[in-house]
Design an enzyme around this catalytic site. Structure first.
Site, PDB file in Angstrom:
ATOM      1  N   SER A  42      -0.949  20.834  -1.189  1.00  0.00           N
ATOM      2  CA  SER A  42      -0.021  21.876  -1.657  1.00  0.00           C
ATOM      3  C   SER A  42       0.919  22.227  -0.508  1.00  0.00           C
ATOM      4  CB  SER A  42      -0.789  23.120  -2.121  1.00  0.00           C
ATOM      5  OG  SER A  42      -1.766  23.497  -1.180  1.00  0.00           O
ATOM      6  N   GLU A 112      -8.530  13.582  -5.371  1.00  0.00           N
ATOM      7  CA  GLU A 112      -8.333  13.856  -6.791  1.00  0.00           C
ATOM      8  C   GLU A 112      -8.688  12.599  -7.574  1.00  0.00           C
ATOM      9  OE1 GLU A 112      -4.353  15.166  -7.707  1.00  0.00           O
ATOM     10  OE2 GLU A 112      -4.381  16.714  -6.159  1.00  0.00           O
ATOM     11  N   GLU A 174      -9.884  22.210 -11.489  1.00  0.00           N
ATOM     12  CA  GLU A 174      -8.574  22.885 -11.551  1.00  0.00           C
ATOM     13  C   GLU A 174      -8.092  23.028 -12.993  1.00  0.00           C
ATOM     14  OE1 GLU A 174      -5.634  21.741  -8.673  1.00  0.00           O
ATOM     15  OE2 GLU A 174      -4.055  22.881  -9.675  1.00  0.00           O
TER      16      GLU A 174
HETATM   17  O1  KIV Z   1      -3.694  21.103  -2.425  1.00  0.00           O
HETATM   18  C1  KIV Z   1      -4.306  22.116  -2.743  1.00  0.00           C
HETATM   19  O2  KIV Z   1      -3.966  23.214  -2.305  1.00  0.00           O
HETATM   20  C2  KIV Z   1      -5.462  21.973  -3.635  1.00  0.00           C
HETATM   21  C3  KIV Z   1      -6.172  23.122  -4.155  1.00  0.00           C
HETATM   22  C4  KIV Z   1      -7.491  22.900  -4.746  1.00  0.00           C
HETATM   23  C5  KIV Z   1      -5.739  24.468  -4.159  1.00  0.00           C
HETATM   24  O3  KIV Z   1      -5.822  20.889  -3.923  1.00  0.00           O
END
Ligand code: KIV
Length: 256
Positions: A42, A112, A174
């Protein structure tokens, strides 16, 4: 905080996790007592101004991971593997995960994905790199998923079990409805850490800049504890005003 300590918290105590991207904030988070600090990709949207997380590179992640590492004494530090750093070739994936731990100082990496990344997870574990999973809404798959949408597929339960079986130590859920997140949490021995996935997860993670009100807008599931954007604007406007009217610096703010 160690991985076994985090795992022992399941069913005993809720796990707290926040993202972080720099040294000073890392020191504040760590002193406040957060259990897990994630240098999330993020970073791309929150700090680097990209439209989504896809452009984030390994070098950008490492740069920020190293800064955060210098501010952490207690929390478990997790480094997020950026898009294309782990789904092309297993050898490259292990090498990149190794850089997160060896150069960045992370105790674990986050990936992920579902069943398709199980061989990659196993290869990382063989290289002694602990892995945190991440299912449900996967921002790196934003184009495939058609947007940032709540993920309601019951198949996520089997996916979560397969990831646990592969050896991940915890799992981020998520944007999954609370009832489905509950089923997943109850079907696993490892802790789940929710973001926008309701109250039944074993822990909660949020993006730091959202909770302190630095980001412009944030999703429904965020609770804002501060309005830093307005506080900072206010401070800067006052500085401009003080300098403009010759009120700063005063004698006690200068050297003789
Ligand atoms: O990149 C990120 O901030 C995340 C989260 C789980 C908030 O993958």
């Amino acid at each position: 905080m160690t991985i076994p300590e985090i795992q022992r918290m399941k069913g005993e105590k809720k796990i707290t996790a926040l993202t972080c991207y720099d040294f000073q904030m890392a020191k504040i988070l760590d002193k406040a007592g957060v259990d897990i600090v994630l240098v999330g990709d993020s970073l791309g949207m929150v700090v680097l101004g990209y439209e989504n997380t896809l452009p984030v590179t390994m070098e950008e992640m490492l740069h920020h991971l190293k800064a955060v590492k210098r501010g952490i004494k207690n929390a478990l530090l997790v480094g997020d593997m950026p898009f294309m750093s782990y789904k092309v070739d297993i050898k490259d994936s292990v090498y990149n995960a190794g850089r997160m731990t060896k150069e960045g100082g992370a105790s674990a990496v986050k990936l992920e994905g579902g069943i398709e990344i199980i061989p990659t997870i196993k290869a990382m574990l063989d290289a002694d790199i602990p892995v945190m999973g991440h299912i449900g809404l996967r921002p790196q798959a934003i184009h495939k998923m058609g947007g940032y949408k709540v993920q309601r597929d019951e198949g996520l339960i089997e996916e979560a079990k397969a990831l646990e079986e592969a050896g991940i130590f915890s799992l981020v859920l998520e944007c999954i409805p609370g009832s489905l997140a509950k089923k997943i949490t109850e079907s696993l021995k490892i802790p789940t850490i929710g973001i926008g996935s309701g109250i039944y997860c074993d822990g909660q993670i949020l993006v730091l800049n959202d909770i302190i009100g630095l980001t412009e807008r944030s999703p429904k599931f965020v609770r804002r504890y501060l309005n830093m954007k307005d506080e900072i604007s206010n401070a800067i406007e006052r500085f401009i005003e003080d300098v403009s009217k010759g009120d700063f610096p005063k004698k006690e703010e200068s050297y003789e």
